[in-house]
Design a protein around this motif. Structure first.
Motif, PDB file in Angstrom:
ATOM      1  N   MET A 177       1.792 -38.969 -24.400  1.00  0.00           N
ATOM      2  CA  MET A 177       1.334 -37.689 -23.888  1.00  0.00           C
ATOM      3  C   MET A 177       1.641 -37.549 -22.401  1.00  0.00           C
ATOM      4  N   LEU A 178       2.060 -36.355 -22.012  1.00  0.00           N
ATOM      5  CA  LEU A 178       2.272 -36.065 -20.596  1.00  0.00           C
ATOM      6  C   LEU A 178       1.263 -34.999 -20.189  1.00  0.00           C
ATOM      7  N   ILE A 179       0.480 -35.303 -19.170  1.00  0.00           N
ATOM      8  CA  ILE A 179      -0.527 -34.363 -18.691  1.00  0.00           C
ATOM      9  C   ILE A 179      -0.122 -33.905 -17.305  1.00  0.00           C
ATOM     10  N   ALA A 180      -0.152 -32.610 -17.087  1.00  0.00           N
ATOM     11  CA  ALA A 180       0.264 -32.065 -15.796  1.00  0.00           C
ATOM     12  C   ALA A 180      -0.843 -31.155 -15.278  1.00  0.00           C
ATOM     13  N   ASP A 181      -1.387 -31.493 -14.104  1.00  0.00           N
ATOM     14  CA  ASP A 181      -2.452 -30.679 -13.513  1.00  0.00           C
ATOM     15  C   ASP A 181      -1.820 -29.783 -12.447  1.00  0.00           C
ATOM     16  N   GLU A 182      -1.617 -28.535 -12.769  1.00  0.00           N
ATOM     17  CA  GLU A 182      -0.996 -27.556 -11.852  1.00  0.00           C
ATOM     18  C   GLU A 182       0.359 -28.037 -11.310  1.00  0.00           C
ATOM     19  N   PRO A 183       1.277 -28.450 -12.178  1.00  0.00           N
ATOM     20  CA  PRO A 183       2.519 -29.050 -11.662  1.00  0.00           C
ATOM     21  C   PRO A 183       3.398 -28.067 -10.886  1.00  0.00           C
ATOM     22  N   THR A 184       3.180 -26.772 -11.089  1.00  0.00           N
ATOM     23  CA  THR A 184       4.008 -25.782 -10.393  1.00  0.00           C
ATOM     24  C   THR A 184       3.241 -25.092  -9.262  1.00  0.00           C
ATOM     25  N   GLY A 185       2.049 -25.617  -8.967  1.00  0.00           N
ATOM     26  CA  GLY A 185       1.189 -24.965  -7.971  1.00  0.00           C
ATOM     27  C   GLY A 185       1.795 -24.864  -6.575  1.00  0.00           C
ATOM     28  N   ASN A 186       2.695 -25.806  -6.230  1.00  0.00           N
ATOM     29  CA  ASN A 186       3.311 -25.788  -4.897  1.00  0.00           C
ATOM     30  C   ASN A 186       4.766 -25.319  -4.936  1.00  0.00           C
ATOM     31  N   LEU A 187       5.179 -24.720  -6.054  1.00  0.00           N
ATOM     32  CA  LEU A 187       6.608 -24.412  -6.205  1.00  0.00           C
ATOM     33  C   LEU A 187       6.848 -22.909  -6.299  1.00  0.00           C
ATOM     34  N   ASP A 188       8.045 -22.483  -5.873  1.00  0.00           N
ATOM     35  CA  ASP A 188       8.389 -21.055  -5.974  1.00  0.00           C
ATOM     36  C   ASP A 188       8.674 -20.708  -7.440  1.00  0.00           C
ATOM     37  N   PRO A 189       8.739 -19.412  -7.780  1.00  0.00           N
ATOM     38  CA  PRO A 189       8.860 -19.026  -9.193  1.00  0.00           C
ATOM     39  C   PRO A 189      10.086 -19.618  -9.898  1.00  0.00           C
ATOM     40  N   VAL A 190      11.234 -19.615  -9.243  1.00  0.00           N
ATOM     41  CA  VAL A 190      12.447 -20.120  -9.912  1.00  0.00           C
ATOM     42  C   VAL A 190      12.305 -21.612 -10.188  1.00  0.00           C
ATOM     43  N   THR A 191      11.839 -22.352  -9.195  1.00  0.00           N
ATOM     44  CA  THR A 191      11.665 -23.797  -9.352  1.00  0.00           C
ATOM     45  C   THR A 191      10.595 -24.093 -10.402  1.00  0.00           C
ATOM     46  N   SER A 192       9.549 -23.268 -10.422  1.00  0.00           N
ATOM     47  CA  SER A 192       8.497 -23.445 -11.425  1.00  0.00           C
ATOM     48  C   SER A 192       9.083 -23.362 -12.823  1.00  0.00           C
ATOM     49  N   TRP A 193       9.959 -22.394 -13.021  1.00  0.00           N
ATOM     50  CA  TRP A 193      10.591 -22.247 -14.336  1.00  0.00           C
ATOM     51  C   TRP A 193      11.433 -23.456 -14.699  1.00  0.00           C
ATOM     52  N   GLU A 194      12.118 -24.009 -13.714  1.00  0.00           N
ATOM     53  CA  GLU A 194      12.934 -25.205 -13.986  1.00  0.00           C
ATOM     54  C   GLU A 194      12.049 -26.372 -14.432  1.00  0.00           C
ATOM     55  N   ILE A 195      10.899 -26.495 -13.793  1.00  0.00           N
ATOM     56  CA  ILE A 195       9.974 -27.579 -14.168  1.00  0.00           C
ATOM     57  C   ILE A 195       9.437 -27.336 -15.586  1.00  0.00           C
ATOM     58  N   ILE A 196       9.122 -26.079 -15.902  1.00  0.00           N
ATOM     59  CA  ILE A 196       8.636 -25.763 -17.256  1.00  0.00           C
ATOM     60  C   ILE A 196       9.713 -26.091 -18.295  1.00  0.00           C
ATOM     61  N   GLN A 197      10.954 -25.727 -17.994  1.00  0.00           N
ATOM     62  CA  GLN A 197      12.048 -26.037 -18.938  1.00  0.00           C
ATOM     63  C   GLN A 197      12.134 -27.543 -19.163  1.00  0.00           C
TER      64      GLN A 197
END
Ligand SMILES: Nc1ncnc2c1ncn2[C@@H]1O[C@H](COP(=O)(O)OP(=O)(O)OP(=O)(O)O)[C@@H](O)[C@H]1O
Ligand SMILES: [Mg+2]
Length: 247
Positions: A177-197
């Motif tokens: 299992m991978l748990i992520a607590d607000e992993p995109t909280g410090n990232l801009d929208p484009v970078t956030s999407w890359e992390i989600i992908q």
């Protein structure tokens, strides 16, 4: 020979029918009397991708702290990978933590170590052989797309790249299992999407993913299972859902 081929599949099916995470009547009251979680019941099967949403203070990080046994619930049972965490012996905790990869909003990389060393360190502390480290770290850096940044220090990376290193590190022990607590909280929208992908890709490889987030746009676009907390209560558990309830 046939046995060797079929047994792992049978085991995989068995694993898939067993939830990776079960919470039964879970409550968490902090020593100062703050009720952070109350009567939470949830089961997350292997392979799921789950968003954990809710306003600030709703109990998302507390929920996660219980899963990694950073805290014990004050009532109810938390069962992870078939183990009741309240009954786990202290010496069994490190093994549990290796079954669960975790990433945070603020990356938490070691600033004086390179990308390679940050990932390698998580293997070194568990006594992995040098040969395993040299094999495993490049594999993980490839997975997160940082094979060309192995010698960089965290300060030489963008926020998104730092989060990728944190994700590679979280995967070193091939966790269930991978748990992520607000992993995109410090990232801009484009970078956030890359992390989600990247998280979706990791989920596609069989790892159960639980992500706490305030990012409505991402939750709405992904249409995955959504657990919503409010004032410590699980007020919604819905598949293919949006960030907010839709009528
Ligand atoms: N160690 C602690 N001692 C006392 N109260 C705490 C502690 N940690 C959290 N709380 C309280 O418990 C409640 C839930 O906190 P938690 O951090 O789980 O919320 P959250 O949903 O993760 O919020 P955010 O979206 O801001 O990260 C809050 O009211 C918080 O102030
Ligand atoms: Mg939080």
């Amino acid at each position: 020979m046939i046995g060797a081929l079929t047994r792992p599949r049978a085991r995989a099916q068995e694993a898939a029918s067993q939830p990776v995470i079960t919470m039964v009547d879970v409550g968490m009251t902090y020593p100062n009397g703050k009720v952070a979680l109350a009567d939470v019941n949830v089961a997350i099967p292997a392979g799921d991708f789950v968003f954990l949403v809710g306003p600030s203070g709703a109990g998302k990080s507390t929920f996660i702290r219980l899963l990694i046994r950073e805290q014990l619930p004050t009532s109810g049972r938390v069962i992870v990978a078939s183990r009741d965490l309240s009954r786990l012996r202290r010496r069994e905790v490190p093994r549990l933590r290796r079954r669960i990869g975790i990433v945070f909003q603020d990356f938490r990389l070691l600033p004086a170590k390179t990308v390679f060393e940050n990932v390698a360190f998580a293997l070194e502390v568990t006594g992995a052989a040098g040969s395993e480290i040299r094999r495993r770290v490049p594999q993980l850096l490839n997975l997160v797309g940082l094979q060309d940044h192995a010698d960089h220090l965290p300060t030489q990376l963008s926020g998104g790249e730092q989060q990728r290193v944190a994700i590679a590190r979280a995967l070193v022990h091939d966790p269930a299992m991978l748990i992520a607590d607000e992993p995109t909280g410090n990232l801009d929208p484009v970078t956030s999407w890359e992390i989600i992908q990247l998280l979706i890709q990791i989920n596609g490889l069989g790892t159960t993913v639980l992500m706490a987030t305030h990012n409505q746009e991402i939750v709405n676009a992904m249409r995955r299972r959504v657990l919503a907390l409010e004032h410590g209560s699980l007020v919604r558990d819905e598949s293919g859902a949006a960030y907010e309830r839709e009528y």
